[in-house]
Design a protein around this motif. Structure first.
Motif, short mmCIF file in Angstrom:
data_model
loop_
_atom_site.label_atom_id
_atom_site.label_comp_id
_atom_site.label_asym_id
_atom_site.label_seq_id
_atom_site.Cartn_x
_atom_site.Cartn_y
_atom_site.Cartn_z
N ALA A 129 0.81 -1.22 0.00
CA ALA A 129 0.00 0.00 0.00
C ALA A 129 0.85 1.27 0.00
N GLY A 130 2.16 1.12 -0.06
CA GLY A 130 3.06 2.27 0.00
C GLY A 130 3.26 2.91 -1.37
N ASP A 131 4.31 3.73 -1.45
CA ASP A 131 4.62 4.42 -2.70
C ASP A 131 5.40 3.49 -3.63
N PRO A 132 5.10 3.51 -4.93
CA PRO A 132 5.83 2.67 -5.87
C PRO A 132 7.33 2.94 -5.82
N ALA A 133 8.12 1.89 -5.93
CA ALA A 133 9.58 2.02 -5.91
C ALA A 133 10.16 0.97 -6.84
N LEU A 134 11.06 1.41 -7.71
CA LEU A 134 11.60 0.55 -8.76
C LEU A 134 13.11 0.70 -8.83
N THR A 135 13.82 -0.42 -8.82
CA THR A 135 15.29 -0.43 -8.89
C THR A 135 15.75 -1.47 -9.90
N HIS A 136 16.61 -1.06 -10.83
CA HIS A 136 17.28 -2.01 -11.72
C HIS A 136 18.65 -2.35 -11.13
N TRP A 137 19.07 -3.59 -11.29
CA TRP A 137 20.36 -4.01 -10.76
C TRP A 137 21.06 -4.96 -11.72
N ARG A 138 22.39 -4.99 -11.60
CA ARG A 138 23.16 -6.01 -12.31
C ARG A 138 24.43 -6.33 -11.51
N VAL A 139 24.88 -7.55 -11.65
CA VAL A 139 26.07 -8.02 -10.93
C VAL A 139 27.32 -7.55 -11.65
N LEU A 140 28.24 -6.95 -10.89
CA LEU A 140 29.53 -6.53 -11.42
C LEU A 140 30.67 -7.46 -11.00
N GLY A 141 30.47 -8.20 -9.91
CA GLY A 141 31.51 -9.11 -9.44
C GLY A 141 31.01 -9.91 -8.25
N ARG A 142 31.71 -10.98 -7.96
CA ARG A 142 31.32 -11.85 -6.84
C ARG A 142 32.54 -12.30 -6.06
N ALA A 143 32.33 -12.59 -4.79
CA ALA A 143 33.34 -13.21 -3.93
C ALA A 143 32.60 -14.17 -3.01
N GLU A 144 33.34 -14.88 -2.17
CA GLU A 144 32.72 -15.81 -1.25
C GLU A 144 31.80 -15.06 -0.28
N GLY A 145 30.50 -15.27 -0.42
CA GLY A 145 29.54 -14.66 0.49
C GLY A 145 29.21 -13.21 0.20
N LEU A 146 29.77 -12.63 -0.87
CA LEU A 146 29.53 -11.22 -1.19
C LEU A 146 29.26 -11.06 -2.69
N THR A 147 28.52 -10.03 -3.05
CA THR A 147 28.30 -9.68 -4.45
C THR A 147 28.40 -8.17 -4.60
N TRP A 148 29.07 -7.76 -5.66
CA TRP A 148 29.19 -6.34 -6.01
C TRP A 148 28.13 -6.03 -7.06
N LEU A 149 27.25 -5.10 -6.72
CA LEU A 149 26.13 -4.76 -7.59
C LEU A 149 26.19 -3.33 -8.08
N GLU A 150 25.71 -3.12 -9.30
CA GLU A 150 25.35 -1.80 -9.79
C GLU A 150 23.85 -1.65 -9.61
N LEU A 151 23.44 -0.58 -8.96
CA LEU A 151 22.03 -0.32 -8.68
C LEU A 151 21.61 0.98 -9.36
N LYS A 152 20.50 0.94 -10.07
CA LYS A 152 19.98 2.14 -10.73
C LYS A 152 18.53 2.36 -10.27
N PRO A 153 18.33 3.23 -9.29
CA PRO A 153 16.96 3.50 -8.84
C PRO A 153 16.22 4.37 -9.85
N VAL A 154 15.03 3.93 -10.23
CA VAL A 154 14.18 4.74 -11.11
C VAL A 154 13.41 5.76 -10.29
N THR A 155 12.92 5.32 -9.16
CA THR A 155 12.27 6.22 -8.20
C THR A 155 13.29 6.63 -7.15
N GLY A 156 12.93 7.57 -6.30
CA GLY A 156 13.88 8.08 -5.31
C GLY A 156 13.32 8.03 -3.90
#
Length: 224
Positions: A129-156
């Motif tokens: 019931a809240g405000d719409p929120a949209l985020t695009h993401w993609r993986v840039l790299g990985r390690a044991e137990g961790l992931t490096w992401l690029e995040l692009k928020p469409v909303t703020g």
């Protein structure tokens, strides 16, 4: 943040309307109810001959580092406000998250609302019931137990990236509010870049901020 903080050394871009600085993690942009040092305390050093100091054109969390756009005067702030509110500015973040998604790219479409009716509270939650929120993401790299992401928020939305990542099962490293990290941990979220179509007859202004020292080890492990 020490009083000797040199904001001029963190200037990434300057023209007649716009400044972009690399905001350090741990420094709030605006004064809050608890007082203490804020970015506003340092903005007079960025007047560069103008009668008034620049002002922030958008929000960046206290614990998030990276690109912050400043309008140099009232007309510039109004123009930047239109661009940010109209979703014309492309914002790119880097995050190191715990575990991580199995896919290589995707979209999080999850509405957000305040956890509390207290206007002083900035904590958010996933809420249909809240405000719409949209985020695009993609993986840039990985390690044991961790992931490096690029995040692009469409909303703020407030804390959008932090809540979206946590709700997806991979909270941002160091997030004590949404990810269960120990209090005082360093949040691994960085405003990597801004693309601002400020001038109609010119290419957009593109600015990037180098990742902060506290993220260097995790980014290196993930292949940065």
């Amino acid at each position: 943040m020490p009083n000797a903080f040199d904001i001029g050394a963190r200037l990434l871009y300057r023209d007649a309307l716009l400044l972009v600085i690399d905001k350090p993690a741990g420094l709030p942009v605006h004064p809050g109810p608890r007082g203490g040092e804020t970015l506003t305390d340092h903005l007079d050093a960025l007047r560069f001959g103008l009668p008034r100091r620049p002002e922030a054109a958008h929000r960046l969390d206290r614990d998030t580092s990276g690109c912050l756009a400043l309008g140099r005067h009232a007309k510039a702030l109004a123009r930047l406000g239109e661009l940010f509110s109209g979703r014309s500015v492309e914002k790119t973040y880097w995050a190191v998250v715990e575990r991580g998604p199995s896919a290589e790219a995707g979209t999080i479409d999850l509405a957000l609302a305040r956890r509390s009716n207290d206007p002083r509270s900035w904590w958010m939650k996933a809420d249909p019931a809240g405000d719409p929120a949209l985020t695009h993401w993609r993986v840039l790299g990985r390690a044991e137990g961790l992931t490096w992401l690029e995040l692009k928020p469409v909303t703020g939305r407030t804390h959008q990236l932090r809540v979206h990542c946590a709700a997806s099962g991979w909270p941002i490293r160091g997030d004590a509010v949404y990810g269960g990290a120990p209090r005082g941990s360093a949040l691994h979220l960085h405003a990597r870049g801004l693309t601002i179509p400020l001038y109609p007859k010119r290419d957009p202004v593109r600015v990037e901020a180098p990742p902060p020292p506290h993220m260097a080890e995790a980014l290196s492990a993930c292949g940065a």
